[in-house]
Design an enzyme around this catalytic site. Sequence first.
Site, PDB file in Angstrom:
ATOM      1  N   GLY A 181     -11.309 -75.836 -18.733  1.00  0.00           N
ATOM      2  CA  GLY A 181     -12.701 -76.253 -18.648  1.00  0.00           C
ATOM      3  C   GLY A 181     -13.633 -75.065 -18.589  1.00  0.00           C
ATOM      4  O   GLY A 181     -13.324 -73.972 -19.059  1.00  0.00           O
ATOM      5  N   ASP A 182     -14.779 -75.260 -17.955  1.00  0.00           N
ATOM      6  CA  ASP A 182     -15.813 -74.228 -17.923  1.00  0.00           C
ATOM      7  C   ASP A 182     -15.662 -73.238 -16.773  1.00  0.00           C
ATOM      8  O   ASP A 182     -16.222 -72.144 -16.806  1.00  0.00           O
ATOM      9  CB  ASP A 182     -17.188 -74.883 -17.792  1.00  0.00           C
ATOM     10  CG  ASP A 182     -17.354 -75.571 -16.444  1.00  0.00           C
ATOM     11  OD1 ASP A 182     -16.608 -76.528 -16.181  1.00  0.00           O
ATOM     12  OD2 ASP A 182     -18.209 -75.150 -15.651  1.00  0.00           O
ATOM     13  N   ARG A 216      -5.259 -77.659 -21.135  1.00  0.00           N
ATOM     14  CA  ARG A 216      -6.714 -77.818 -21.128  1.00  0.00           C
ATOM     15  C   ARG A 216      -7.368 -76.793 -20.213  1.00  0.00           C
ATOM     16  O   ARG A 216      -6.909 -76.523 -19.106  1.00  0.00           O
ATOM     17  CB  ARG A 216      -7.077 -79.230 -20.678  1.00  0.00           C
ATOM     18  CG  ARG A 216      -8.585 -79.508 -20.640  1.00  0.00           C
ATOM     19  CD  ARG A 216      -9.178 -79.359 -19.270  1.00  0.00           C
ATOM     20  NE  ARG A 216     -10.589 -79.752 -19.212  1.00  0.00           N
ATOM     21  CZ  ARG A 216     -11.370 -79.587 -18.150  1.00  0.00           C
ATOM     22  NH1 ARG A 216     -10.883 -79.036 -17.056  1.00  0.00           N
ATOM     23  NH2 ARG A 216     -12.637 -79.967 -18.167  1.00  0.00           N
ATOM     24  N   THR A 228     -15.196 -79.358  -8.397  1.00  0.00           N
ATOM     25  CA  THR A 228     -15.028 -77.901  -8.476  1.00  0.00           C
ATOM     26  C   THR A 228     -15.944 -77.249  -7.445  1.00  0.00           C
ATOM     27  O   THR A 228     -17.070 -77.682  -7.246  1.00  0.00           O
ATOM     28  CB  THR A 228     -15.425 -77.411  -9.878  1.00  0.00           C
ATOM     29  OG1 THR A 228     -14.507 -77.931 -10.822  1.00  0.00           O
ATOM     30  CG2 THR A 228     -15.432 -75.892  -9.950  1.00  0.00           C
ATOM     31  N   THR A 248     -20.547 -77.589 -11.985  1.00  0.00           N
ATOM     32  CA  THR A 248     -19.467 -78.472 -11.586  1.00  0.00           C
ATOM     33  C   THR A 248     -19.536 -79.728 -12.441  1.00  0.00           C
ATOM     34  O   THR A 248     -20.571 -80.031 -13.012  1.00  0.00           O
ATOM     35  CB  THR A 248     -19.568 -78.827 -10.088  1.00  0.00           C
ATOM     36  OG1 THR A 248     -18.407 -79.574  -9.693  1.00  0.00           O
ATOM     37  CG2 THR A 248     -20.805 -79.648  -9.794  1.00  0.00           C
TER      38      THR A 248
END
Length: 332
Positions: free
Chosen positions: A221-222, A219, A191, A242
């Site tokens: 993620g952050d 899904r 990322t 990341t």
Amino acid sequence: MERRKFLKKASVSGLALAIVPAIASCVTEGEKENKVTATSKTIVPVVVATWRFHNATKAAWEVLEKGGESIDAIVAGCRTEEADLKNTTVGNGGAPDRDGNVTLDACIMNKNGGYGAVVCMENIAHPISVARKVMEETPHVMLAGKGAEQFAVEQGFKRENLLTEASKKAWEKWKVKSEYKPIINIENHDTIGMLAIDKHGDISGGCTTSGMAYKMAGRVGDSAIIGSGLFIDNKIGGATATGMGEEVLKTVGSYLIVELMRQGRTPQEACEEGVKRIVTSNPNYNNFQVGYVAINKKGEYGCYCIHDGFGISKYQEGKQTYIESGSYIKKA
């Protein structure tokens, strides 16, 4: 835990002749600890980014060098990686989910604490720009899925197929090997998170990703979540993450790092503490990667990662250089 220090790589752009970091050499257990330290002088402008995305930091730096604002530098830098078809972790050409769909997450924060994000967005190549539109053109802070895609089209973005032939072949090969089971894929973690300070001393940040390779459909993620993948406080500094998004989400890592800097920690100390929070709460940390990059209002920066291959690089006077830094944590 046993801790063994060694060198890592990442990305920093800064004002020529203004950044003079003191770098310790690689050391082993029992020797002097290896940390990144920056000059105590105020440094503006500056750009920091996760991983060796030197084309992205160069693009962001060119905006700042011309007197542009930090928010514009962030968009320029992140768009560079979103457009890079060789980068299978961000934007166009990103690795798909396990059903073969490329879904993108991104967020952006400006000097005033404004925030915009998109999650699970398909068919739009530049999610960082759509996230900015969410921040500036809507009363909301996050749009998801088809709604995000529809909004992007309404704002003038064009739909396009983001699954390249190379990514498609890799996905098809994975399906055979994995038997279609969702797995943790630590090889697909790059990322791009970016932080910038402009000539006015104002901080902005952005984060954009195609997420975990071959993830389950839906899904998130952050990267697009405020306080986890990115957090900016213009009075204090900023942080971005990341790696394994699930672990960053559990600790609200970027917000934690900024708050630690508010309490007086250096960016380096704050990044280390952010990683340690994850390590101490998850005994399986050897099976995934998480890294943080942070800057404070002075322009001092730091980075830390659970595993190797991470650190900071600098674009200066048209010449790319790399600053070695970081630490590696493993079980005894």
